[in-house]
Design an enzyme around this catalytic site. Structure first.
Site, PDB file in Angstrom:
ATOM      1  N   LEU A  17       0.822  -1.213   0.000  1.00  0.00           N
ATOM      2  CA  LEU A  17       0.000   0.000   0.000  1.00  0.00           C
ATOM      3  C   LEU A  17       0.852   1.256   0.000  1.00  0.00           C
ATOM      4  O   LEU A  17       0.312   2.370  -0.004  1.00  0.00           O
ATOM      5  CB  LEU A  17      -0.922   0.010   1.228  1.00  0.00           C
ATOM      6  CG  LEU A  17      -1.775  -1.245   1.445  1.00  0.00           C
ATOM      7  CD1 LEU A  17      -2.585  -1.114   2.725  1.00  0.00           C
ATOM      8  CD2 LEU A  17      -2.699  -1.492   0.260  1.00  0.00           C
ATOM      9  N   TYR A  25       1.627  11.091 -11.649  1.00  0.00           N
ATOM     10  CA  TYR A  25       1.267  10.096 -10.645  1.00  0.00           C
ATOM     11  C   TYR A  25       0.798   8.818 -11.340  1.00  0.00           C
ATOM     12  O   TYR A  25       1.207   7.705 -10.983  1.00  0.00           O
ATOM     13  CB  TYR A  25       0.174  10.662  -9.738  1.00  0.00           C
ATOM     14  CG  TYR A  25      -0.372   9.697  -8.715  1.00  0.00           C
ATOM     15  CD1 TYR A  25       0.406   9.283  -7.640  1.00  0.00           C
ATOM     16  CD2 TYR A  25      -1.679   9.215  -8.816  1.00  0.00           C
ATOM     17  CE1 TYR A  25      -0.110   8.412  -6.687  1.00  0.00           C
ATOM     18  CE2 TYR A  25      -2.201   8.350  -7.870  1.00  0.00           C
ATOM     19  CZ  TYR A  25      -1.416   7.948  -6.808  1.00  0.00           C
ATOM     20  OH  TYR A  25      -1.915   7.080  -5.878  1.00  0.00           O
ATOM     21  N   LYS A  76       2.385   4.975 -11.234  1.00  0.00           N
ATOM     22  CA  LYS A  76       1.586   3.826 -10.838  1.00  0.00           C
ATOM     23  C   LYS A  76       1.584   2.752 -11.932  1.00  0.00           C
ATOM     24  O   LYS A  76       1.651   1.552 -11.652  1.00  0.00           O
ATOM     25  CB  LYS A  76       0.154   4.264 -10.515  1.00  0.00           C
ATOM     26  CG  LYS A  76      -0.004   4.955  -9.175  1.00  0.00           C
ATOM     27  CD  LYS A  76       0.305   3.999  -8.034  1.00  0.00           C
ATOM     28  CE  LYS A  76      -0.035   4.566  -6.671  1.00  0.00           C
ATOM     29  NZ  LYS A  76       0.288   3.626  -5.569  1.00  0.00           N
ATOM     30  N   PRO A 100     -43.302  10.715  40.832  1.00  0.00           N
ATOM     31  CA  PRO A 100     -44.130   9.767  41.590  1.00  0.00           C
ATOM     32  C   PRO A 100     -45.593  10.182  41.656  1.00  0.00           C
ATOM     33  O   PRO A 100     -45.923  11.358  41.907  1.00  0.00           O
ATOM     34  CB  PRO A 100     -43.483   9.767  42.977  1.00  0.00           C
ATOM     35  CG  PRO A 100     -42.047  10.090  42.700  1.00  0.00           C
ATOM     36  CD  PRO A 100     -42.075  11.077  41.561  1.00  0.00           C
TER      37      PRO A 100
END
Length: 399
Positions: free
Chosen positions: A64, A119, A123, A310
């Protein structure tokens, strides 16, 4: 099984490693056939000498590691290609032919708006290294081209528009949307991690690419996560703004199972600052106790909590169409219901010792009585519609 994760401290790596630890430690039992012994976490600050040993002992490698925002374009190749080569060389030296997964990017298609992406070129070079490695060694490689990712722990103001929008809207910071009609393909981190766990079990999904479009196919060269979402920037912002209003309106937007909205909402919440994690609710109080609306929904009514002091009786009214559940969670009480026009009274003694849901039937006037002389009666109430002061559908009549 020993798992090596490079880029382990990044967004994807952190989510994956936590999922692996949950399986290893027996906290996640949804994959009973997956046995994990060691998780080798490697990142930029990990001593490089450890990598060789990790490559020797690994039974599966998730690569990764990657550069998204380097200082120079040369760093794209250094991290996305050169490190990949170093990793594969170490596996070769150890004669380790375990499966290796590569985290690549849709930009590696070099299609459309990615045609001039440095980029993407880096890759793509990394992908070719992995495919060549597979041919040379016979090792199984799994190359994933990820689209835009989002989810918890994603770094804002970096390379994810969703993370930036979530962070800024959660923290009352401005956002910029140049074209609300721009559509993104988005992959949620839990769906990605689930696919990577599938890959560990040999159940990865294969695909080919037609331009930037993923085409799932059984014998595809690449791998893919089968579930992504195509959403415009305008829709993302619209959803985030509705999430932000929830603390004032109490309305939970529509978040169907497995929907983008559900995943985005979880992502948004992970960016909330401490002063927004808790918020006060409006308590309507009087001498009898209090009534507080908790949550409202678009189509499934609302939830409230009623506290009776109550000896107090509340209610004494009926509805035409509205119906409710009364669920006493603390104290001791009596619920009474009488059909309009009838003398027959239905009585249900309830307490927090045995939690029971009681229907408030349409056309029946009803009340709830605190039978205790000392303790408050706490009742969770669900109504099938939000309260509308202009059309309350509520009519006083004693039981």
């Amino acid at each position: 099984m020993n798992i090596l994760v490079t880029g382990a401290f990044g967004f994807v790596g952190k989510n994956l490693c936590e999922a692996l630890r949950n399986i290893r430690d027996g906290k996640d039992r949804t994959r009973p056939n997956l046995k994990i012994d060691n998780i080798y976490e490697f990142d930029v600050d990990t001593p490089k000498e450890l990598l060789f040993g990790f490559c020797k002992n690994a039974d599966f490698v998730f690569n990764l590691a990657g550069a998204n925002r380097p200082k120079t374009t040369d760093e794209f190749m250094q991290v996305n290609c050169d490190f990949a080569k170093e990793l594969l060389d170490m596996l070769k030296l150890n004669n380790n032919k375990c499966p290796v997964m590569l985290s690549s990017s849709i930009q590696a298609t070099l299609c459309g708006r990615f045609a001039d992406s440095e980029y993407g070129r880096s890759k793509l070079a990394g992908e070719n290294l992995f495919f060549d490695y597979s041919l040379q060694t016979g090792a199984k490689v799994l190359v994933y081209r990820f689209p835009n990712l989002f989810g918890k722990w994603c770094r804002p103001n970096y390379n994810s528009a969703v993370a930036t929008f979530c962070n800024n809207i959660a923290n009352d910071l401005p956002i910029t949307v140049n074209n609300p009609a721009t559509e993104l393909e988005l992959l949620y981190i839990d769906d990605l991690v689930n696919e990577m766990l599938d890959a560990l079990e040999g159940k990865e999904h294969n695909c080919e690419f037609e331009g930037v479009n993923t085409v799932l196919c059984e014998n595809g060269k690449f791998c893919a996560v089968p579930k992504t979402h195509h959403v415009t920037l305008g829709r993302i912002v619209e959803l985030l703004e509705s999430f932000k209003k929830q603390t004032s309106t109490l309305v939970i937007p529509e978040i169907p199972e497995d929907s983008f909205a559900k995943k985005l909402y979880s992502t948004y919440l992970s960016y909330l600052p401490k002063d927004k994690v808790a918020f006060d609710l409006k308590m309507n109080t009087d001498e009898r106790g209090s009534f507080t609306e908790l949550i409202k929904t678009m189509n499934c009514g609302q939830i409230s909590v009623n506290i009776s002091k109550p000896g107090i009786t509340k209610g004494q009214h009926w509805h035409n169409t509205k119906w409710e559940f009364f669920i006493v969670v603390a104290g001791h009480g009596l619920i009474e219901e009488r059909r309009i026009g009838s003398d027959e009274v239905l009585r249900f003694e309830v307490s927090g010792e045995k939690i029971t849901a009681v229907h408030m039937l349409p056309g029946y006037t009803h009340n709830i009585i605190n039978l205790s002389d000392t303790e408050d009666l706490v009742t969770v109430m669900w109504a099938n519609e939000q309260f509308d002061s202009n059309h309350p559908d509520t009519y006083f009549e004693k039981v």
